[in-house]
Design a protein around this motif. Structure first.
Motif, mmCIF file in Angstrom:
data_model
loop_
_atom_site.group_PDB
_atom_site.id
_atom_site.type_symbol
_atom_site.label_atom_id
_atom_site.label_comp_id
_atom_site.label_asym_id
_atom_site.label_seq_id
_atom_site.Cartn_x
_atom_site.Cartn_y
_atom_site.Cartn_z
ATOM 1 N N TYR A 3 -86.114 15.850 74.617
ATOM 2 C CA TYR A 3 -86.631 15.982 75.947
ATOM 3 C C TYR A 3 -85.696 16.987 76.278
ATOM 4 C CZ TYR A 3 -89.846 11.785 76.379
ATOM 5 O OH TYR A 3 -90.555 11.216 75.960
ATOM 6 N N VAL A 4 -85.882 18.103 78.058
ATOM 7 C CA VAL A 4 -85.492 18.822 78.441
ATOM 8 C C VAL A 4 -85.009 18.843 79.906
ATOM 9 C CG1 VAL A 4 -87.717 20.641 78.569
ATOM 10 C CG2 VAL A 4 -85.420 21.734 79.043
ATOM 11 N N GLN A 5 -84.008 19.212 80.709
ATOM 12 C CA GLN A 5 -83.524 18.869 81.563
ATOM 13 C C GLN A 5 -83.486 19.801 81.994
ATOM 14 O OE1 GLN A 5 -80.519 15.795 82.673
ATOM 15 N NE2 GLN A 5 -81.803 14.849 84.434
ATOM 16 N N TYR A 6 -84.758 20.290 83.264
ATOM 17 C CA TYR A 6 -84.054 21.549 84.162
ATOM 18 C C TYR A 6 -82.765 21.031 85.360
ATOM 19 C CZ TYR A 6 -87.101 24.338 81.086
ATOM 20 O OH TYR A 6 -88.295 24.258 80.199
ATOM 21 N N PRO A 7 -82.079 22.120 85.532
ATOM 22 C CA PRO A 7 -80.915 21.554 86.421
ATOM 23 C C PRO A 7 -81.710 20.815 87.778
ATOM 24 C CG PRO A 7 -80.238 24.056 86.147
ATOM 25 C CD PRO A 7 -82.073 23.839 85.034
ATOM 26 N N GLY A 8 -81.480 19.878 88.665
ATOM 27 C CA GLY A 8 -82.210 19.009 89.671
ATOM 28 C C GLY A 8 -82.947 18.476 89.174
ATOM 29 N N GLU A 9 -83.711 18.757 87.957
ATOM 30 C CA GLU A 9 -85.458 18.041 87.696
ATOM 31 C C GLU A 9 -84.978 17.065 87.094
ATOM 32 O OE1 GLU A 9 -86.704 20.992 89.759
ATOM 33 O OE2 GLU A 9 -88.150 19.393 88.212
ATOM 34 N N GLY A 10 -86.712 15.973 86.380
ATOM 35 C CA GLY A 10 -86.536 15.407 85.900
ATOM 36 C C GLY A 10 -86.244 15.552 84.088
ATOM 37 N N LEU A 11 -86.577 14.262 83.003
ATOM 38 C CA LEU A 11 -86.964 14.593 81.543
ATOM 39 C C LEU A 11 -88.157 15.089 81.209
ATOM 40 C CD1 LEU A 11 -85.015 11.934 80.834
ATOM 41 C CD2 LEU A 11 -84.189 14.155 80.744
ATOM 42 N N GLN A 12 -87.890 16.451 80.860
ATOM 43 C CA GLN A 12 -89.556 16.340 80.460
ATOM 44 C C GLN A 12 -90.069 16.719 78.566
ATOM 45 O OE1 GLN A 12 -91.096 20.554 82.231
ATOM 46 N NE2 GLN A 12 -89.710 19.951 83.823
ATOM 47 N N VAL B 152 -80.726 21.520 79.892
ATOM 48 C CA VAL B 152 -79.989 19.940 78.736
ATOM 49 C C VAL B 152 -80.659 19.912 77.794
ATOM 50 C CG1 VAL B 152 -78.804 18.548 78.991
ATOM 51 C CG2 VAL B 152 -78.122 19.772 80.829
ATOM 52 N N TYR B 153 -80.891 19.663 76.867
ATOM 53 C CA TYR B 153 -81.956 19.344 75.904
ATOM 54 C C TYR B 153 -81.120 17.533 75.106
ATOM 55 C CZ TYR B 153 -83.797 24.111 75.936
ATOM 56 O OH TYR B 153 -84.593 25.412 76.721
ATOM 57 N N PHE B 154 -82.110 17.011 75.792
ATOM 58 C CA PHE B 154 -81.918 15.169 75.075
ATOM 59 C C PHE B 154 -82.516 14.977 73.850
ATOM 60 C CE2 PHE B 154 -78.788 14.207 78.051
ATOM 61 C CZ PHE B 154 -79.054 14.594 79.157
ATOM 62 N N CYS B 155 -81.246 15.323 72.197
ATOM 63 C CA CYS B 155 -82.714 14.552 71.276
ATOM 64 C C CYS B 155 -82.283 13.131 71.696
ATOM 65 C CB CYS B 155 -81.729 14.697 69.718
ATOM 66 S SG CYS B 155 -82.687 14.388 68.381
ATOM 67 N N ALA B 156 -83.392 12.255 71.227
ATOM 68 C CA ALA B 156 -84.091 11.034 71.730
ATOM 69 C C ALA B 156 -85.209 10.225 70.331
ATOM 70 C CB ALA B 156 -84.705 10.583 72.680
ATOM 71 N N LEU B 157 -85.040 9.087 70.205
ATOM 72 C CA LEU B 157 -85.493 8.463 69.536
ATOM 73 C C LEU B 157 -86.082 6.886 70.205
ATOM 74 C CD1 LEU B 157 -84.013 5.697 67.912
ATOM 75 C CD2 LEU B 157 -82.689 7.136 66.446
ATOM 76 N N SER B 158 -87.541 6.948 69.582
ATOM 77 C CA SER B 158 -87.958 5.374 70.146
ATOM 78 C C SER B 158 -89.052 4.829 68.166
ATOM 79 C CB SER B 158 -89.028 5.199 70.544
ATOM 80 O OG SER B 158 -89.467 4.513 70.737
ATOM 81 N N ARG B 159 -88.247 3.798 68.495
ATOM 82 C CA ARG B 159 -88.831 3.074 67.915
ATOM 83 C C ARG B 159 -91.090 2.298 68.213
ATOM 84 N NH1 ARG B 159 -85.308 -2.090 65.180
ATOM 85 N NH2 ARG B 159 -84.252 -1.983 66.670
ATOM 86 N N THR C 138 -77.054 17.974 74.940
ATOM 87 C CA THR C 138 -76.361 19.622 74.732
ATOM 88 C C THR C 138 -77.218 20.762 76.082
ATOM 89 O OG1 THR C 138 -76.664 19.508 72.224
ATOM 90 C CG2 THR C 138 -76.075 21.149 73.265
ATOM 91 N N LYS C 139 -75.586 20.864 77.142
ATOM 92 C CA LYS C 139 -75.996 21.799 77.872
ATOM 93 C C LYS C 139 -76.357 23.381 77.431
ATOM 94 C CE LYS C 139 -74.816 24.012 82.777
ATOM 95 N NZ LYS C 139 -73.585 23.405 83.255
ATOM 96 N N LEU C 140 -77.266 24.260 77.393
ATOM 97 C CA LEU C 140 -77.446 25.725 76.897
ATOM 98 C C LEU C 140 -77.345 26.395 78.228
ATOM 99 C CD1 LEU C 140 -78.244 27.962 74.378
ATOM 100 C CD2 LEU C 140 -80.470 27.300 75.610
ATOM 101 N N THR C 141 -76.917 27.860 77.773
ATOM 102 C CA THR C 141 -76.777 28.581 79.212
ATOM 103 C C THR C 141 -77.627 29.915 78.360
ATOM 104 O OG1 THR C 141 -75.795 27.466 80.322
ATOM 105 C CG2 THR C 141 -76.157 30.425 80.768
ATOM 106 N N VAL C 142 -78.171 30.499 78.691
ATOM 107 C CA VAL C 142 -78.689 32.150 77.795
ATOM 108 C C VAL C 142 -78.727 32.999 78.805
ATOM 109 C CG1 VAL C 142 -80.851 33.092 76.881
ATOM 110 C CG2 VAL C 142 -80.420 30.470 76.872
#
Lengths: 114, 113
Positions: free
Chosen positions: B36-45, B87-94, B107-111
């Motif tokens: 999932y990716v989260q841009y500043p001030g946004e929800g999870l995509q 910010v990038y989130f790795c996630a799992l679901s059963r 993990t926060k990524l700045t380019v």
């Protein structure tokens, strides 16, 4: 395309007050999840509902309660608010048994407790 | 219990650099894996997903392969852009993704241009 709608987007409350957060899932989605994301933290699962019944429970304080209504929208009720409850609260919805099984997230409600 | 461990950030890269964000998981059975990716001030995509071993998820130039033998789902992109800063989130679901998501710490990524 319709997305998950959360309201309000921002909420400021004082300690010991109550707050109600609302979530309107994507049409035909029957499952709703609530997550809490503290500042700089990963989202933590609170509770979920499937077909208006609680399906799973995570680290949700006893001061919080939630339900899913007949129109599938959900509300998270938070009482005796504490400073530590300040966070971004996400709702996500999915359609059980659908071809795309991933959950779609709303924009979140930012709760600030002062 | 189930858990996800991902590379600590922040990560700072120059535009057009190669990106790798490591993610490993602990879970019983065969979970579905997500980025999932989260841009500043946004929800999870949702960025991409994989539901079984050796599946490769891809989207917007990002890729990740479900490696059961190493319990990993590393995110890669060959040439990052300033707009990838997030910010990038790795996630799992059963249960094929029907259960709750368990997230990594992000993990926060700045380019930089």
């Amino acid at each position: 395309a319709a997305g998950v709608i959360q309201s309000p987007r921002h909420l400021i409350k004082e300690k010991r007050e109550t707050a109600t957060l609302k979530c309107y899932p994507i049409p035909r989605h029957d499952t709703v999840y609530w997550y809490q994301q503290g500042p700089g933290q990963d989202p933590q699962f609170l509770i979920s509902f499937y077909e208006k019944m609680q399906s799973d429970k995570g680290s949700i304080p006893d001061r919080f309660s939630a339900q899913q209504f007949s129109d599938y929208h959900s509300e998270l009720n938070m009482s005796s608010l504490e400073l530590g409850d300040s966070a971004l609260y996400f709702c996500a919805s999915r359609r059980e048994g659908g071809m795309n099984t991933e959950a779609f997230f709303g924009q979140g409600t930012r709760l600030t407790v002062v | 219990g189930d858990s996800v461990t991902q590379m600590e950030g922040p990560v700072t890269l120059s535009e057009e650099a190669f990106l790798t964000i490591n993610c490993t998981y602990t879970a019983t059975g065969y979970p579905s894996l997500f980025w999932y990716v989260q841009y500043p001030g946004e929800g999870l995509q949702l960025l991409l997903k994989a539901t079984k071993a050796d599946d490769k998820g891809s989207n917007k130039g990002f890729e990740a392969t479900y490696r059961k033998e190493t319990t990993s789902f590393h995110l890669e992109k060959g040439s990052v852009q300033v707009s990838d800063s997030a910010v990038y989130f790795c996630a799992l679901s059963r249960q094929g993704g029907s259960e709750k998501l368990v997230f990594g710490k992000g993990t926060k990524l700045t380019v930089n241009p």
